[in-house]
Design a protein around this motif. Structure first.
Motif, PDB file in Angstrom:
ATOM      1  N   ASN A  28       3.591 -13.653   2.225  1.00 36.51           N
ATOM      2  CA  ASN A  28       3.106 -13.985   0.884  1.00 36.51           C
ATOM      3  C   ASN A  28       2.591 -15.408   0.782  1.00 36.51           C
ATOM      4  N   GLN A  29       3.168 -16.313   1.605  1.00 38.78           N
ATOM      5  CA  GLN A  29       2.774 -17.714   1.517  1.00 38.78           C
ATOM      6  C   GLN A  29       1.573 -18.066   2.382  1.00 38.78           C
ATOM      7  N   SER A  30       1.431 -17.339   3.502  1.00 35.59           N
ATOM      8  CA  SER A  30       0.481 -17.808   4.509  1.00 35.59           C
ATOM      9  C   SER A  30      -0.907 -17.249   4.279  1.00 35.59           C
ATOM     10  N   GLN A  31      -1.882 -18.119   4.483  1.00 33.18           N
ATOM     11  CA  GLN A  31      -3.271 -17.685   4.343  1.00 33.18           C
ATOM     12  C   GLN A  31      -3.718 -16.942   5.598  1.00 33.18           C
ATOM     13  N   SER A  32      -2.946 -17.100   6.676  1.00 28.69           N
ATOM     14  CA  SER A  32      -3.399 -16.461   7.917  1.00 28.69           C
ATOM     15  C   SER A  32      -3.115 -14.965   7.919  1.00 28.69           C
ATOM     16  N   PHE A  33      -2.243 -14.521   6.995  1.00 30.24           N
ATOM     17  CA  PHE A  33      -2.039 -13.085   6.879  1.00 30.24           C
ATOM     18  C   PHE A  33      -3.052 -12.555   5.881  1.00 30.24           C
ATOM     19  N   GLN A  34      -3.948 -11.730   6.343  1.00 31.69           N
ATOM     20  CA  GLN A  34      -4.948 -11.190   5.418  1.00 31.69           C
ATOM     21  C   GLN A  34      -5.032  -9.687   5.545  1.00 31.69           C
ATOM     22  N   ILE A  35      -4.598  -9.040   4.528  1.00 30.00           N
ATOM     23  CA  ILE A  35      -4.665  -7.575   4.529  1.00 30.00           C
ATOM     24  C   ILE A  35      -5.821  -7.179   3.629  1.00 30.00           C
ATOM     25  N   SER A  36      -6.701  -6.369   4.157  1.00 30.03           N
ATOM     26  CA  SER A  36      -7.818  -5.953   3.301  1.00 30.03           C
ATOM     27  C   SER A  36      -7.498  -4.592   2.701  1.00 30.03           C
TER      28      SER A  36
ATOM     29  N   ILE B 128      11.960  -8.503  13.618  1.00 27.44           N
ATOM     30  CA  ILE B 128      12.654  -8.431  12.324  1.00 27.44           C
ATOM     31  C   ILE B 128      14.070  -7.929  12.599  1.00 27.44           C
ATOM     32  N   LYS B 129      15.045  -8.680  12.095  1.00 29.74           N
ATOM     33  CA  LYS B 129      16.442  -8.271  12.297  1.00 29.74           C
ATOM     34  C   LYS B 129      16.702  -6.937  11.624  1.00 29.74           C
ATOM     35  N   THR B 130      17.392  -6.043  12.357  1.00 29.24           N
ATOM     36  CA  THR B 130      17.760  -4.758  11.757  1.00 29.24           C
ATOM     37  C   THR B 130      19.207  -4.443  12.077  1.00 29.24           C
ATOM     38  N   GLY B 131      19.848  -3.774  11.171  1.00 27.85           N
ATOM     39  CA  GLY B 131      21.179  -3.240  11.443  1.00 27.85           C
ATOM     40  C   GLY B 131      20.986  -1.970  12.254  1.00 27.85           C
ATOM     41  N   GLU B 132      21.604  -0.882  11.822  1.00 28.37           N
ATOM     42  CA  GLU B 132      21.474   0.356  12.600  1.00 28.37           C
ATOM     43  C   GLU B 132      20.110   1.010  12.336  1.00 28.37           C
ATOM     44  N   TRP B 133      19.813   2.084  13.075  1.00 28.92           N
ATOM     45  CA  TRP B 133      18.452   2.618  13.100  1.00 28.92           C
ATOM     46  C   TRP B 133      17.938   3.111  11.751  1.00 28.92           C
ATOM     47  N   ARG B 134      18.843   3.613  10.900  1.00 29.85           N
ATOM     48  CA  ARG B 134      18.349   4.091   9.588  1.00 29.85           C
ATOM     49  C   ARG B 134      17.821   2.930   8.762  1.00 29.85           C
ATOM     50  N   GLU B 135      18.497   1.784   8.887  1.00 27.19           N
ATOM     51  CA  GLU B 135      17.982   0.602   8.199  1.00 27.19           C
ATOM     52  C   GLU B 135      16.643   0.194   8.814  1.00 27.19           C
ATOM     53  N   GLY B 136      16.561   0.291  10.153  1.00 21.01           N
ATOM     54  CA  GLY B 136      15.299  -0.002  10.837  1.00 21.01           C
ATOM     55  C   GLY B 136      14.151   0.830  10.278  1.00 21.01           C
ATOM     56  N   LEU B 137      14.419   2.114  10.060  1.00 20.48           N
ATOM     57  CA  LEU B 137      13.360   2.992   9.530  1.00 20.48           C
ATOM     58  C   LEU B 137      12.960   2.597   8.110  1.00 20.48           C
ATOM     59  N   ARG B 138      13.966   2.192   7.308  1.00 22.20           N
ATOM     60  CA  ARG B 138      13.620   1.747   5.942  1.00 22.20           C
ATOM     61  C   ARG B 138      12.740   0.493   5.995  1.00 22.20           C
ATOM     62  N   LEU B 139      13.061  -0.413   6.931  1.00 21.78           N
ATOM     63  CA  LEU B 139      12.251  -1.639   7.058  1.00 21.78           C
ATOM     64  C   LEU B 139      10.860  -1.319   7.604  1.00 21.78           C
ATOM     65  N   ALA B 140      10.789  -0.341   8.508  1.00 21.05           N
ATOM     66  CA  ALA B 140       9.470   0.053   9.041  1.00 21.05           C
ATOM     67  C   ALA B 140       8.581   0.523   7.892  1.00 21.05           C
ATOM     68  N   GLU B 141       9.193   1.274   6.974  1.00 21.83           N
ATOM     69  CA  GLU B 141       8.433   1.769   5.822  1.00 21.83           C
ATOM     70  C   GLU B 141       7.899   0.594   4.989  1.00 21.83           C
ATOM     71  N   ARG B 142       8.747  -0.408   4.806  1.00 22.74           N
ATOM     72  CA  ARG B 142       8.310  -1.555   3.996  1.00 22.74           C
ATOM     73  C   ARG B 142       7.266  -2.391   4.726  1.00 22.74           C
ATOM     74  N   LEU B 143       7.378  -2.489   6.050  1.00 27.01           N
ATOM     75  CA  LEU B 143       6.355  -3.218   6.821  1.00 27.01           C
ATOM     76  C   LEU B 143       5.021  -2.489   6.741  1.00 27.01           C
ATOM     77  N   LEU B 144       5.067  -1.154   6.803  1.00 29.87           N
ATOM     78  CA  LEU B 144       3.822  -0.389   6.675  1.00 29.87           C
ATOM     79  C   LEU B 144       3.192  -0.634   5.306  1.00 29.87           C
ATOM     80  N   GLU B 145       4.051  -0.743   4.276  1.00 30.30           N
ATOM     81  CA  GLU B 145       3.511  -1.052   2.949  1.00 30.30           C
ATOM     82  C   GLU B 145       2.852  -2.426   2.928  1.00 30.30           C
ATOM     83  N   LEU B 146       3.475  -3.409   3.618  1.00 32.05           N
ATOM     84  CA  LEU B 146       2.848  -4.736   3.712  1.00 32.05           C
ATOM     85  C   LEU B 146       1.483  -4.641   4.400  1.00 32.05           C
ATOM     86  N   ALA B 147       1.341  -3.662   5.278  1.00 29.62           N
ATOM     87  CA  ALA B 147       0.064  -3.468   5.985  1.00 29.62           C
ATOM     88  C   ALA B 147      -0.921  -2.648   5.149  1.00 29.62           C
ATOM     89  N   GLY B 148      -0.520  -2.313   3.938  1.00 31.36           N
ATOM     90  CA  GLY B 148      -1.440  -1.631   3.027  1.00 31.36           C
ATOM     91  C   GLY B 148      -1.348  -0.111   3.057  1.00 31.36           C
TER      92      GLY B 148
END
Ligand code: WAQ
Ligand code: MG
Length: 285
Positions: free
Chosen positions: A277-285, A81-101
């Motif tokens: 959101n589109q792919s059926q292969s991503f399945q978060i329980s 995932i493209k990131t700017g500087e590290w603080r932005e990276g941390l914000r994106l990490a938080e959102r990825l963790l949310e995608l993981a439930g």
């Protein structure tokens, strides 16, 4: 493969880890008997040349795995995932963790924990924080050592192909290969909902969020260059497995990666989210 051995290395400076030495590096492999000595030698050299400092304690442990069931695994698919500087990276990490439930407040707690230094006194741990997904409470039995994922490697039959595929994306280095192996094993433990990691090596700023249904999601910058702060958080879901069994699977069950997941070229967070959101292969329980 014939008789297999686990070869593990951990090194520290200022005395052994258990006497308060600073963790320098660790590594581990599963190899045929004939390779054990050479691999152990390479690990000593690697520890001695590490950018975190010259160790005065190096522990090599070699154990036969005869008679043990070795679980076969597929490596997680790799996304960057493209990131700017590290603080932005941390914000994106938080959102990825949310995608993981993972709940936002628990994700934030994990990031804060690694930023502050998870070991008692505020340093790095040798292993990972084990965090309850419901409460954000830490559960690792020894908060200085943490939980160590161990007994994992690539089967030699996939290593060449893995290196070729990673090289196409400029990713064929020890950090990526080893972290992908570790993350694939950790994500395969049913009670681990996700993992967050960034390196403690001062010159390596990349990190990742990993989860079984999503993949190995690399973020190019999660910390400032030069920082020795790094660590891992394993998010444990008590509804999916008991603590003792979780620790046994992470720390003692041998696994070999015998099949490879795909690798994708860099994308933005928005592109990745759309794909999920589109792919059926991503399945978060
Ligand atoms: N089990 C649990 N935690 C561990 C283990 C282990 N086997 N090994 C290391 N850790 C923890 C420990 O707290 C270290 O300080 C921290 O993780 C970082 O370890 O895709 O290099 O070996 O570009 O420095 C990730 C990005 C690289 C790779 C991770 O970690 C990429 C890395 P390091
Ligand atoms: Mg390191």
């Amino acid at each position: 493969m014939d008789q297999l051995y686990s070869v593990k290395m951990r090194s520290a400076r200022g005395g052994p880890h258990e006497a308060g030495g600073k963790h320098i590096s660790g590594a581990e492999r599963i190899v045929p008997a004939a390779e054990a000595a050479a691999v152990a030698g390479q690990m000593v050299l690697r520890a001695q040349g590490h950018e975190r400092g010259r160790p005065d304690f190096i522990n090599i442990k070699i154990e036969g795995l005869a008679g043990e069931d070795i679980r076969e695994l597929t490596s997680l698919p790799v996304y960057t995932i493209k990131t700017g500087e590290w603080r932005e990276g941390l914000r994106l990490a938080e959102r990825l963790l949310e995608l993981a439930g993972i709940k936002p407040e628990v994700a934030r707690q994990a990031i804060t924990c690694l930023l502050e230094g998870p070991a008692p006194g505020g340093g790095n741990m040798r292993g990972a924080v084990l965090m309850d997904v419901n409460t954000g409470c830490r559960l690792e039995p020894d908060p200085g050592r943490g939980v160590r994922a161990a007994y994992m490697d690539y089967h030699p039959s996939v290593l060449g192909e893995l290196e070729q595929r990673l090289a196409r994306y400029g990713l064929n280095n020890n950090h990526v290969r080893e972290a992908l192996c570790l993350a694939s094993k950790v994500a395969s433990v049913p009670s681990i909902a996700a993992e967050l990691c960034w390196s403690d090596d001062p010159g390596y700023t990349a990190g990742y969020v990993a989860a079984a249904g999503l993949g190995y999601l690399r973020l190019e910058h999660l910390k400032e260059k030069g920082s020795e702060r790094g660590g891992r958080v394993f998010f444990w879901d008590p509804r999916r497995g008991q603590l003792e069994e979780t620790l046994r699977l992470l720390e003692r069950e041998p696994c070999l990666i015998t099949r490879l997941g795909g690798i994708s070229s860099k994308m933005s967070f928005a592109e990745f989210e759309k794909k999920v959101n589109q792919s059926q292969s991503f399945q978060i329980s």
